[in-house]
Each structure stands twice: as structure tokens, then as C-alpha cells.
Design a protein around this motif. Sequence first.
Motif, PDB file in Angstrom:
ATOM      1  N   MET A   1      47.981 -11.105 -55.405  1.00 11.83           N
ATOM      2  CA  MET A   1      47.346 -11.904 -54.379  1.00 11.83           C
ATOM      3  C   MET A   1      46.596 -13.093 -54.994  1.00 11.83           C
ATOM      4  O   MET A   1      46.475 -14.115 -54.337  1.00 11.83           O
ATOM      5  CB  MET A   1      46.368 -11.039 -53.583  1.00 11.83           C
ATOM      6  CG  MET A   1      47.024 -10.049 -52.632  1.00 11.83           C
ATOM      7  SD  MET A   1      48.026 -10.802 -51.369  1.00 11.83           S
ATOM      8  CE  MET A   1      46.791 -11.397 -50.252  1.00 11.83           C
ATOM      9  N   LYS A   2      46.102 -12.904 -56.215  1.00 13.75           N
ATOM     10  CA  LYS A   2      45.389 -14.020 -56.833  1.00 13.75           C
ATOM     11  C   LYS A   2      46.326 -15.201 -57.053  1.00 13.75           C
ATOM     12  O   LYS A   2      45.922 -16.352 -56.885  1.00 13.75           O
ATOM     13  CB  LYS A   2      44.780 -13.589 -58.168  1.00 13.75           C
ATOM     14  CG  LYS A   2      43.549 -12.750 -58.031  1.00 13.75           C
ATOM     15  CD  LYS A   2      42.942 -12.459 -59.388  1.00 13.75           C
ATOM     16  CE  LYS A   2      41.709 -11.607 -59.232  1.00 13.75           C
ATOM     17  NZ  LYS A   2      41.104 -11.305 -60.528  1.00 13.75           N
ATOM     18  N   GLN A   3      47.581 -14.915 -57.412  1.00 14.92           N
ATOM     19  CA  GLN A   3      48.540 -15.988 -57.629  1.00 14.92           C
ATOM     20  C   GLN A   3      48.822 -16.727 -56.321  1.00 14.92           C
ATOM     21  O   GLN A   3      48.949 -17.955 -56.309  1.00 14.92           O
ATOM     22  CB  GLN A   3      49.848 -15.438 -58.206  1.00 14.92           C
ATOM     23  CG  GLN A   3      49.733 -14.941 -59.625  1.00 14.92           C
ATOM     24  CD  GLN A   3      49.201 -13.526 -59.722  1.00 14.92           C
ATOM     25  OE1 GLN A   3      49.054 -12.852 -58.709  1.00 14.92           O
ATOM     26  NE2 GLN A   3      48.899 -13.064 -60.916  1.00 14.92           N
ATOM     27  N   ILE A   4      48.901 -15.982 -55.223  1.00 15.23           N
ATOM     28  CA  ILE A   4      49.129 -16.613 -53.922  1.00 15.23           C
ATOM     29  C   ILE A   4      47.938 -17.497 -53.562  1.00 15.23           C
ATOM     30  O   ILE A   4      48.102 -18.610 -53.053  1.00 15.23           O
ATOM     31  CB  ILE A   4      49.383 -15.542 -52.843  1.00 15.23           C
ATOM     32  CG1 ILE A   4      50.695 -14.820 -53.140  1.00 15.23           C
ATOM     33  CG2 ILE A   4      49.408 -16.152 -51.456  1.00 15.23           C
ATOM     34  CD1 ILE A   4      50.945 -13.622 -52.258  1.00 15.23           C
ATOM     35  N   GLY A   5      46.724 -17.010 -53.829  1.00 11.94           N
ATOM     36  CA  GLY A   5      45.531 -17.812 -53.577  1.00 11.94           C
ATOM     37  C   GLY A   5      45.524 -19.091 -54.397  1.00 11.94           C
ATOM     38  O   GLY A   5      45.150 -20.164 -53.904  1.00 11.94           O
ATOM     39  N   LYS A   6      45.946 -18.991 -55.656  1.00  9.18           N
ATOM     40  CA  LYS A   6      46.010 -20.178 -56.504  1.00  9.18           C
ATOM     41  C   LYS A   6      47.037 -21.179 -55.996  1.00  9.18           C
ATOM     42  O   LYS A   6      46.815 -22.394 -56.060  1.00  9.18           O
ATOM     43  CB  LYS A   6      46.316 -19.772 -57.943  1.00  9.18           C
ATOM     44  CG  LYS A   6      45.168 -19.066 -58.627  1.00  9.18           C
ATOM     45  CD  LYS A   6      45.525 -18.641 -60.035  1.00  9.18           C
ATOM     46  CE  LYS A   6      44.382 -17.881 -60.681  1.00  9.18           C
ATOM     47  NZ  LYS A   6      44.740 -17.429 -62.036  1.00  9.18           N
ATOM     48  N   GLY A  46      42.964 -20.385 -49.622  1.00  5.80           N
ATOM     49  CA  GLY A  46      43.216 -19.903 -50.979  1.00  5.80           C
ATOM     50  C   GLY A  46      41.966 -19.350 -51.639  1.00  5.80           C
ATOM     51  O   GLY A  46      42.004 -18.311 -52.298  1.00  5.80           O
ATOM     52  N   ILE A  49      41.203 -15.951 -50.079  1.00  2.00           N
ATOM     53  CA  ILE A  49      42.120 -14.919 -50.588  1.00  2.00           C
ATOM     54  C   ILE A  49      41.661 -14.431 -51.953  1.00  2.00           C
ATOM     55  O   ILE A  49      41.635 -13.224 -52.220  1.00  2.00           O
ATOM     56  CB  ILE A  49      43.566 -15.462 -50.645  1.00  2.00           C
ATOM     57  CG1 ILE A  49      44.125 -15.622 -49.239  1.00  2.00           C
ATOM     58  CG2 ILE A  49      44.465 -14.550 -51.472  1.00  2.00           C
ATOM     59  CD1 ILE A  49      45.477 -16.311 -49.188  1.00  2.00           C
ATOM     60  N   ILE A  50      41.279 -15.350 -52.838  1.00  3.02           N
ATOM     61  CA  ILE A  50      40.840 -14.956 -54.176  1.00  3.02           C
ATOM     62  C   ILE A  50      39.539 -14.153 -54.102  1.00  3.02           C
ATOM     63  O   ILE A  50      39.370 -13.152 -54.803  1.00  3.02           O
ATOM     64  CB  ILE A  50      40.692 -16.193 -55.079  1.00  3.02           C
ATOM     65  CG1 ILE A  50      42.077 -16.743 -55.413  1.00  3.02           C
ATOM     66  CG2 ILE A  50      39.936 -15.865 -56.356  1.00  3.02           C
ATOM     67  CD1 ILE A  50      42.072 -18.004 -56.239  1.00  3.02           C
ATOM     68  N   GLU A  53      40.273 -10.664 -52.894  1.00  2.00           N
ATOM     69  CA  GLU A  53      40.938  -9.892 -53.938  1.00  2.00           C
ATOM     70  C   GLU A  53      39.940  -9.443 -55.009  1.00  2.00           C
ATOM     71  O   GLU A  53      40.028  -8.324 -55.512  1.00  2.00           O
ATOM     72  CB  GLU A  53      42.056 -10.719 -54.567  1.00  2.00           C
ATOM     73  CG  GLU A  53      42.892  -9.950 -55.554  1.00  2.00           C
ATOM     74  CD  GLU A  53      43.603  -8.768 -54.934  1.00  2.00           C
ATOM     75  OE1 GLU A  53      43.827  -7.778 -55.657  1.00  2.00           O
ATOM     76  OE2 GLU A  53      43.936  -8.805 -53.744  1.00  2.00           O
ATOM     77  N   ARG A  56      38.022  -6.500 -53.556  1.00  2.21           N
ATOM     78  CA  ARG A  56      38.858  -5.301 -53.547  1.00  2.21           C
ATOM     79  C   ARG A  56      38.983  -4.711 -54.945  1.00  2.21           C
ATOM     80  O   ARG A  56      38.976  -3.489 -55.131  1.00  2.21           O
ATOM     81  CB  ARG A  56      40.240  -5.621 -52.981  1.00  2.21           C
ATOM     82  CG  ARG A  56      40.231  -5.908 -51.487  1.00  2.21           C
ATOM     83  CD  ARG A  56      41.578  -6.290 -50.970  1.00  2.21           C
ATOM     84  NE  ARG A  56      42.493  -5.159 -51.076  1.00  2.21           N
ATOM     85  CZ  ARG A  56      43.813  -5.276 -50.976  1.00  2.21           C
ATOM     86  NH1 ARG A  56      44.373  -6.439 -50.785  1.00  2.21           N
ATOM     87  NH2 ARG A  56      44.565  -4.210 -51.074  1.00  2.21           N
ATOM     88  N   GLU A  57      39.093  -5.589 -55.949  1.00  7.57           N
ATOM     89  CA  GLU A  57      39.198  -5.111 -57.329  1.00  7.57           C
ATOM     90  C   GLU A  57      37.910  -4.424 -57.773  1.00  7.57           C
ATOM     91  O   GLU A  57      37.950  -3.372 -58.422  1.00  7.57           O
ATOM     92  CB  GLU A  57      39.514  -6.292 -58.245  1.00  7.57           C
ATOM     93  CG  GLU A  57      39.737  -5.904 -59.689  1.00  7.57           C
ATOM     94  CD  GLU A  57      40.104  -7.105 -60.538  1.00  7.57           C
ATOM     95  OE1 GLU A  57      39.964  -6.999 -61.767  1.00  7.57           O
ATOM     96  OE2 GLU A  57      40.521  -8.136 -59.993  1.00  7.57           O
TER      97      GLU A  57
END
Length: 90
Positions: A1-6, A46, A49-50, A53, A56-57
Motif C-alpha cells: 500500500m505504501k507504493q500505491i500511496g507514493k 496518497g 494512504i501512507i 498504512e 496499521r503497521e
Amino acid sequence: MKQIGKVFIAVGLGILFLGGMLDADGMYYVFLLIAIALGAVIALIGVVIIDVEKLREEKRKADFNMIRRNDKLDADVEFLVEFEDKKIAP
């Protein structure tokens, strides 16, 4: 998900910078402002989203540590109960 946010951040900032470099007149100026606002919203999505994530982590790590701590405590309790049966006669 971090990649999608980026990716969302990169696309949003790209739209912002491209819109900032363009010049428009009349009705097209309104379209340009809408495109710039859309780029800002995409970049903001974005970032959200980050952040989600990361939360959640952190929660996942806290839950994992709590499970391990509970396992250790349970092991200690079983260890103490094991020696409770072997009492030394007075």
C-alpha cells in the motif's frame, strides 16, 4: 500500500507542477484550476494512504509483541505450576 500511496503522491504533484507551468485564458483557465485542484486531492489521498498504512503497521507490531508477551507469561505460569506439585516434606 505504501507504493500505491507514493504513486498517488507522484501523480498528484506532477499534475500540480504541470498545471502551474501551463497558461490558459477564459474558460480553459477554469479547467486548469480544476485540474490543479484535482492534482492536490490526488496527492492528499496518497499521503492519507501512507499514514493509514503506518498506523496499521504499528498496530500489527504492537499486537505481535503483546502475543509474544502473553506467551512468555503463560510459559512462566506453567513453569511455576510444574514445580508446585513437588513439595518438600517437612
